[in-house]
Design an enzyme around this catalytic site. Structure first.
Site, PDB file in Angstrom:
ATOM      1  N   ASP A 270       0.866  -1.190   0.000  1.00 56.24           N
ATOM      2  CA  ASP A 270       0.000   0.000   0.000  1.00 56.24           C
ATOM      3  C   ASP A 270       0.900   1.237   0.000  1.00 56.24           C
ATOM      4  O   ASP A 270       2.044   1.182   0.434  1.00 56.24           O
ATOM      5  CB  ASP A 270      -0.864   0.037   1.279  1.00 56.24           C
ATOM      6  CG  ASP A 270      -2.028  -0.939   1.243  1.00 56.24           C
ATOM      7  OD1 ASP A 270      -2.427  -1.366   0.143  1.00 56.24           O
ATOM      8  OD2 ASP A 270      -2.549  -1.277   2.327  1.00 56.24           O
TER       9      ASP A 270
ATOM     10  N   ARG B 280      -1.268  -0.518  -8.526  1.00 57.17           N
ATOM     11  CA  ARG B 280      -2.625  -0.044  -8.208  1.00 57.17           C
ATOM     12  C   ARG B 280      -2.602   1.487  -8.309  1.00 57.17           C
ATOM     13  O   ARG B 280      -1.688   2.122  -7.785  1.00 57.17           O
ATOM     14  CB  ARG B 280      -3.001  -0.449  -6.790  1.00 57.17           C
ATOM     15  CG  ARG B 280      -4.323   0.167  -6.320  1.00 57.17           C
ATOM     16  CD  ARG B 280      -4.493   0.109  -4.793  1.00 57.17           C
ATOM     17  NE  ARG B 280      -4.555  -1.247  -4.294  1.00 57.17           N
ATOM     18  CZ  ARG B 280      -4.221  -1.590  -3.042  1.00 57.17           C
ATOM     19  NH1 ARG B 280      -3.783  -0.684  -2.192  1.00 57.17           N
ATOM     20  NH2 ARG B 280      -4.293  -2.841  -2.648  1.00 57.17           N
TER      21      ARG B 280
END
Ligand SMILES: Cc1cc2nc3c(=O)[nH]c(=O)nc-3n(C[C@H](O)[C@H](O)[C@H](O)COP(=O)(O)OP(=O)(O)OC[C@H]3O[C@@H](n4cnc5c(N)ncnc54)[C@H](O)[C@@H]3O)c2cc1C
Length: 299
Positions: free
Chosen positions: A125, A175
């Protein structure tokens, strides 16, 4: 956030855990892996993929980082054992990034190699901008040993197009999201439209380069533009997926799925759910209305 919303968020700190949970359970899979697994299984049965996140960031000690690194190893084992269609998402500061780079790298190397051995995948992340450079460096170090890792770019950061060009050349698995932290104007777009446009520009750079892209958003405008881009550029279905958060815009999620899109749901769990939910409230004060309604509705 308006003054009223800020006051409500502050007041939420005082709400008893049980009451808060009545709202939070929509966004959080539970406190334990055992609670999260049935939710992932249900998503899988419904044709959706998942990514499991153990809630936590900025650990206080190396022992905490190692313990949660071990817990992530357990998650990978259970995904394999139960044949779930899921991978893992990990925050570098949860694995000790702000304590000790080598400690963090070591834990992530173990996880990435384990993920690789099990045919799985680990996503780093992206946290606030003080972590951007180090997270990209972690990613590049990990990917030298195993391809089973990916990273995240945030469309609000002005640097992201440059990062996307380089990651595209490296054929990284990326992402793309808008970005959740509050960042200063010097480094981040503040204007919604500028962020939306940058989101699409990042997708274009990465898709053009042949990267696998996770399109992480609930914004109907971004989703539509992304789908137009995919169609225009004839991006193959195996080169991208949409991603959404558990409990957010289930209507949109159902529509995308019905239209044949590959869709992955971010499933957070863990005993630190309270802090996570307060962050959700701060990010989107609109949902405060549902919290308040939820608190006064029988479950
Ligand atoms: C799978 C996934 C992974 C992510 N990973 C990261 C990451 O690594 N780093 C990072 O900085 N950010 C991450 N984010 C968060 C992201 O950056 C945004 O803050 C968040 O997704 C909201 O932006 P949006 O694109 O959905 O658009 P928005 O315009 O914010 O939202 C569109 C609509 O979706 C709904 N909505 C959006 N968010 C919520 C919410 N939390 N609760 C309730 N309703 C909501 C609202 O109806 C809103 O109008 C991730 C998001 C997703 C979906």
């Amino acid at each position: 956030m308006t003054l009223v919303n800020r006051a409500i968020v502050a007041a939420l700190d005082l709400v008893p855990k049980g009451l808060l949970w009545r709202f939070a359970r929509r966004y959080v899979a539970g406190e334990t892996l055992a609670e999260a697994i049935p939710i992932v299984r249900d998503l899988n049965v419904g044709g959706l993929l998942a990514t499991l996140d153990i809630l936590g960031e900025h650990v206080a000690s190396p022992e905490d980082a190692r313990a949660d690194g071990k817990a992530y190893g357990g998650v990978l084992r259970v995904i394999q054992r139960d044949r779930l269609s899921a991978n893992i998402s990990v925050k570098p500061t949860h694995m000790g990034l702000k304590l000790d780079w080598d400690l963090c790298l070591g834990i992530l190397q173990d996880l990435a190699q384990r993920a690789h051995r099990l045919g799985n995948f680990l996503r780093l992340d992206m946290e606030d901008s003080t972590c951007t450079e180090e997270t990209l460096r972690l990613y590049r170090t990990l990917v030298q040993d195993t391809p089973a890792v990916g990273v995240v770019l945030q469309a609000y950061l002005k640097r992201s197009q440059e990062d996307a060009k380089r990651l595209g050349e490296e054929r990284a698995n990326v992402r793309v999201c808008k970005g959740i932290y509050r960042e200063p104007e010097a480094i981040a777009f503040q204007d919604r439209e500028a962020i939306q446009r940058n989101f699409i520009a990042l997708l274009e750079i990465l898709m053009e380069a042949g990267s696998y892209v996770g399109i992480a958003t609930h914004d109907p405008w971004v989703i539509q533009e992304a789908r137009d881009l995919i169609q225009r550029r004839r991006v193959p279905q195996g080169q991208y997926e949409f991603q959404m958060l558990l409990g957010v815009r289930p209507d949109l999620r159902a529509r995308l799925h019905a239209e044949g899109e590959r869709l992955r749901i971010y499933v957070p769990y863990g005993h630190r759910w309270r802090a996570y939910c307060l962050r959700r409230f701060r990010e989107n004060p609109e949902i405060l209305r549902y919290v308040i309604l939820g608190l006064f509705r029988p479950s």
